[in-house]
Design a protein around this motif. Structure first.
Motif, short mmCIF file in Angstrom:
data_model
loop_
_atom_site.label_atom_id
_atom_site.label_comp_id
_atom_site.label_asym_id
_atom_site.label_seq_id
_atom_site.Cartn_x
_atom_site.Cartn_y
_atom_site.Cartn_z
N GLY A 1 40.79 19.00 39.26
CA GLY A 1 40.56 18.62 37.88
C GLY A 1 39.26 17.87 37.69
O GLY A 1 38.56 18.04 36.69
N GLU A 2 38.91 17.02 38.66
CA GLU A 2 37.67 16.25 38.56
C GLU A 2 36.45 17.14 38.75
O GLU A 2 35.32 16.73 38.44
N GLN A 3 36.66 18.35 39.25
CA GLN A 3 35.55 19.28 39.39
C GLN A 3 35.19 19.97 38.06
O GLN A 3 34.26 20.77 38.01
N THR A 4 35.91 19.60 36.99
CA THR A 4 35.52 20.03 35.66
C THR A 4 34.11 19.53 35.40
O THR A 4 33.83 18.35 35.58
N PRO A 5 33.18 20.40 35.00
CA PRO A 5 31.81 19.94 34.76
C PRO A 5 31.75 18.73 33.82
O PRO A 5 32.37 18.73 32.76
N GLY A 6 31.04 17.70 34.27
CA GLY A 6 30.86 16.50 33.47
C GLY A 6 31.89 15.42 33.71
O GLY A 6 31.76 14.30 33.19
N VAL A 7 32.92 15.70 34.51
CA VAL A 7 33.97 14.71 34.76
C VAL A 7 33.70 13.97 36.05
O VAL A 7 33.43 14.59 37.09
N SER A 8 33.75 12.65 36.01
CA SER A 8 33.58 11.82 37.21
C SER A 8 34.41 10.57 37.03
O SER A 8 34.22 9.81 36.07
#
Length: 495
Positions: A11-18
């Motif tokens: 889920g954190e590999q969603t672009p823009g998510v950190s």
């Protein structure tokens, strides 16, 4: 069945998510509390922050198992063990496309890497879930051989990864049973919109665990949505999942807030419109028997039903809303109010509670004196300045000046307003929405807010060419309605 949640990794590999380690711990705590069995906390090899997050989660004493993603490399295993993970999600490419193009190795080399890493992970005391990446495009006989020997070497669980969403429910029914040599997970991506259906099909075919992400987060089109799978199994298949479904909406909103990925308004289960009704026919049916137009009770997932008003609204819905606000119109007054609401709806406006009350006051000829009047507000914001707002209000006849800082100029302005009225009531901002802006730099901005005080909620709207002014207008309108006399008589005989 079991749930393996990969919001904190896939889920954190969603672009823009950190996510920070503290944010990952917050989400992990909610996941464990709701009943998830395994939490994939990230990849220990990725960064120092990832390792800190794994340590925080593993030390938190959560009921869920703490897992980390690893490649078929000894150093990845060491990091997982050293930072306290309970298990590893050991992912190895199994399609010839991935083996040859990505790894530039042979099938034999991949097998040896996988099996040796399984043995090493077991020697470090870790639970091992051996996962075949791009399994949908793999030679299924090769995949079975890799899995079979993996189990012989000590793998505790297996996982079939539909990495780019090419597996169909029909095909899942055929390829899953031969792989159930050990507890098998299904990991689907939603590239073609089949993730949920394929996950359900795999579970029916013998898989015992589903990999999911909250809100369907993930690379490209995302992964199987946790909340949708849970409710599909509970409602459509009568399968008790062990998940506390009443906490689904809270979990969803926490993840949305921390990742910065908003929920689609029409998203199943957790979207703003999932339990919202406007159509006159639907609203009338809902008021008589909720099952007419709802497949599940909103309370079952931690939601509340909402009837909104617009050009599709009928008299029954409008009258119900008016009664909730303390108005009791006669048939003539009701018809006039309905007509005015439809006019606003035809003009493309969303009808807020404040709009409704303003219309009703006009029809009832009630003289309404606002509790709050804006004298002035000032915003200071820039590249080197913390956004700061100061406001001067006339609150029930007394002039009050308040100031606050915020994450941005709008946030600062709203905080300043809240502080200024604190003496007469604590007003909370529950929702903030800006309608799509089109046109030039002078385009109109339409801001809608939902405010609450002492359990009572109200929606209000502000429309200006400046987003800060529109936001201030919306909040003040809502505050005025909330601070209005609670027991004010608004019946047709009001003086």
């Amino acid at each position: 069945m079991r749930f393996f949640d990969t919001t904190l990794r896939d889920g954190e590999q969603t672009p823009g998510v950190s996510l920070t380690p503290a944010e990952k711990l917050e989400i992990a705590s909610h996941l464990s509390d709701i009943g998830v069995d395994v939490i994939e906390a990230g990849s220990a090899a990725a960064s120092v922050g990832e390792r800190e997050a794994i340590r925080l989660i593993s030390d938190a004493g959560l009921a869920a198992e703490c897992c980390t993603y690893v490649r078929a490399l000894a150093q990845d295993i060491d990091l997982a063990a050293d930072y306290g993970a309970d298990s590893v999600h050991l992912v190895v490419p199994v399609s010839d496309l991935h083996i040859e193009k990505k790894l530039r190795k042979t099938r034999e080399q991949v097998c040896e890497m996988a099996w040796n890493t399984v043995e090493y992970a077991k020697s470090r005391g870790l639970i091992v879930e051996l996962s075949g990446e791009d399994a949908s495009r793999a030679d299924q006989q090769f995949l079975r051989e890799l899995f079979r020997e993996g189990i012989e070497r000590g793998a505790d669980r297996l996982c079939f990864c539909d990495t780019v969403g090419l597996l169909t429910p029909e095909r899942a029914a055929g390829v899953i049973p031969p792989l159930c040599m050990a507890p098998l997970s299904i990991h689907c991506h939603d590239d073609l919109g089949f993730a949920l259906a394929t996950t359900v099909a795999a579970l029916r075919a013998g898989a015992t665990c589903a990999h999911t992400t909250v809100n369907g987060l993930g690379e490209r089109a995302g992964n199987t949505a946790f909340e949708e799978l849970v409710m599909s199994l509970e409602v459509l298949y009568g399968r008790r999942t062990g998940i506390e479904t009443g906490k689904l909406y809270q979990l969803s909103t926490v993840v949305s807030r921390l990742t910065g990925v908003p929920l689609a308004t029409n998203k199943p289960i957790v979207g703003e419109m999932a339990f919202t009704h406007e159509s006159g026919i639907h609203a009338h049916g809902i008021m008589r028997d909720a099952t007419t137009y709802e497949s599940i009770k909103p309370e079952d997932v931690g939601r509340k039903r909402r009837i909104v008003l617009g050009k599709h609204s009928g008299s029954a819905a409008v009258e119900t809303a008016l009664h909730e606000m303390g108005y009791h119109p006669d048939p003539h007054q009701l018809a006039e109010i309905v007509g005015r609401i439809k006019q606003l709806g035809d003009a493309g406006k969303r009808i807020t509670d404040a709009d409704m009350m303003t219309i009703a006051d006009a029809v009832f000829e009630i003289e309404y004196t606002p509790a709050i009047e804006l004298r002035q507000f000032t915003i200071v914001s820039g590249s080197n300045a913390m956004p700061t707002a100061s406001v001067t209000l006339l609150v029930q006849g007394e002039e009050i000046t308040g100031a606050a800082t915020g994450n941005g100029p709008v946030d600062a302005a709203i905080r300043a307003l809240q502080r200024s009225v604190a003496a007469v009531g604590t007003v909370r901002l529950e929702q903030y929405h800006v309608d799509a802006i089109v046109g030039g730099t002078d385009a109109l901005v339409d801001v809608t807010v939902k405010l609450s005080k002492d359990g009572k909620t109200v929606t209000s709207r502000g429309a200006r060419t400046d987003i800060i002014t529109a936001s201030v207008e919306a909040v003040i309108a809502g505050m005025n309605r909330l601070l209005r006399e609670e027991h004010e008589n608004r019946s047709e005989d009001t003086d």
